[in-house]
Design an enzyme around this catalytic site. Sequence first.
Site, short mmCIF file in Angstrom:
data_model
loop_
_atom_site.label_atom_id
_atom_site.label_comp_id
_atom_site.label_asym_id
_atom_site.label_seq_id
_atom_site.Cartn_x
_atom_site.Cartn_y
_atom_site.Cartn_z
N ASP A 25 0.83 -1.20 0.00
CA ASP A 25 0.00 0.00 0.00
C ASP A 25 0.87 1.26 0.00
OD1 ASP A 25 -2.30 1.51 0.11
OD2 ASP A 25 -3.03 0.65 1.97
N ASP A 26 0.64 2.15 -0.96
CA ASP A 26 1.27 3.48 -0.98
C ASP A 26 2.78 3.46 -1.21
OD1 ASP A 26 -1.28 4.36 -0.38
OD2 ASP A 26 -0.66 5.69 1.23
N CYS A 64 -6.54 4.06 -3.32
CA CYS A 64 -6.62 2.62 -3.05
C CYS A 64 -7.70 1.87 -3.82
CB CYS A 64 -6.81 2.40 -1.55
SG CYS A 64 -5.41 2.94 -0.55
N HIS A 118 -10.00 -2.80 -0.87
CA HIS A 118 -9.93 -1.71 0.10
C HIS A 118 -10.31 -2.22 1.50
CE1 HIS A 118 -9.53 2.32 1.35
NE2 HIS A 118 -10.82 2.61 1.46
N ASP A 300 -0.31 -0.26 -5.15
CA ASP A 300 -1.55 0.24 -5.76
C ASP A 300 -1.38 1.62 -6.39
OD1 ASP A 300 -1.26 1.36 -3.22
OD2 ASP A 300 -3.30 0.92 -2.56
N HIS A 301 -0.40 2.39 -5.97
CA HIS A 301 -0.11 3.70 -6.57
C HIS A 301 1.17 4.23 -5.94
CE1 HIS A 301 -1.83 4.93 -2.78
NE2 HIS A 301 -2.97 4.32 -3.12
#
Length: 469
Positions: A25-26, A64, A118, A300-301
């Site tokens: 994540d992130d 997300c 999520h 995810d990004h």
Amino acid sequence: MSGCRTNKGLSDNKQQPNILFIAIDDLRPQLGCYADTIVQSPHIDKLAGSGVLFKRAYCQQAVCSPSRTSLMTGRRPNTTKVWDLKTHFRTTIPDVVTLPQYFKNNGYHTQSIGKIYHDPAEAQDALSWSAPEILALTKKDGKYVLPSNLKSKSSKAAATELADVPDNAYIDGQVADQALEVLGKIKDKPFFLAVGFRRPHLPFSAPKKYWDMYDREKIPLPVQHTLPSNIPAYAAHNSEELRGYSGIGSGNSIADSITRELLHGYYAAISYTDAQIGKVLAELDRLNLTRNTIIVLWSDHGFHLGEKGLWAKATNYELDTRVPLIIAAPGKGRGITSDRLVELVDLYPTLAQLGGLPVPEGLEGTSLAPLLTKPDQPWKSAVFSQFPRPWQYKGEPATMGYAMRTERYRYVEWRNFKTGEVKAMELYDHQLDPGEVNNIANIPENSTLIHELQQQLRDGWQAARPGGF
């Protein structure tokens, strides 16, 4: 490109390959294997040495749920109609077969540990899995261990936490422990095991030993702090996600001392998650499963860490849309890199093909399997992302920003969501301006280039695919 070795594996017989699907994540591509000199990520670096590292991979929307929904369904946000954190894809495309569901339908045991979809309970998808999700929901006592943070009335307490505790005091250590246990139970059948780690998402919480890997005073501050002067106000944001945490302040700028603490926390959180990934990969080796397992690692990004004065994600800029992506597969390239433009939406068809399954109709990505043996072959001419404004809209967004990344340029059109009218444009030349500081969309000399990029954006992802697809 380094020497093109191949993984030894069981790809030459009929045994079904396993899938180990690692989500982070992130995480922006700030890792040792991406030539970063600050972050210590030995286990992810080792994985990159056994597979193919994609240097220019992009998400479809830099937040997300829309990003994960796009990847897991193989559809882009305008098809899933998931542009926010509340809409579930089963309400918009109820009959879609997700990536793990497709493997489940083809005889695989599919299981999820940690954050894959999520966080909230209502965001989960039981149809995707053969067994109930494990640790899928984010709770406050997984983010924090210090009483001062746990007692806070808000779900957001401090933006960072350092505690002298074992790894499994925090959620990602617990996820790793569960992954080891589940691997032992499912090792004798073909599996799709999704393991999702939450850090380095805020809060930047990690055991003390990972903070001790960095000298805060030697951590450099962001090089460039200002936004381009000629962009619409809605192209950026006020770093609302970060400002919800205590101790940040409400002014336009964040003090250098706080910035260094945040950077220190982000890097410590990466190293913490890296160590958990190392445990899972070591167990895969110990069980003699690696040689017949396709391993995919993705985020995810991306994430802003003060560049342009921005923190977190939720823009169409390079730092938010570019992600780390590594694929290690039996019989495919080992220790090589690809500079080709690829997208997270490509993972569904890629894994279907690598698993020996027909690629389903309706997917909006392109299998990356050819790049796993010939990483420098001609590929996509562009990749695509988008983001709505206002963020946290009600009903539907007023404006949608559509971004296209080509070999050289990032071009963004901000359009009225209902009418499609172009309200504003951004253009950045990555050959001359990799930090995206100068918006050159309104320079008269660029009118021909703008016209070409406008047409390419309108032609969309179908026209950007490589020949033969």
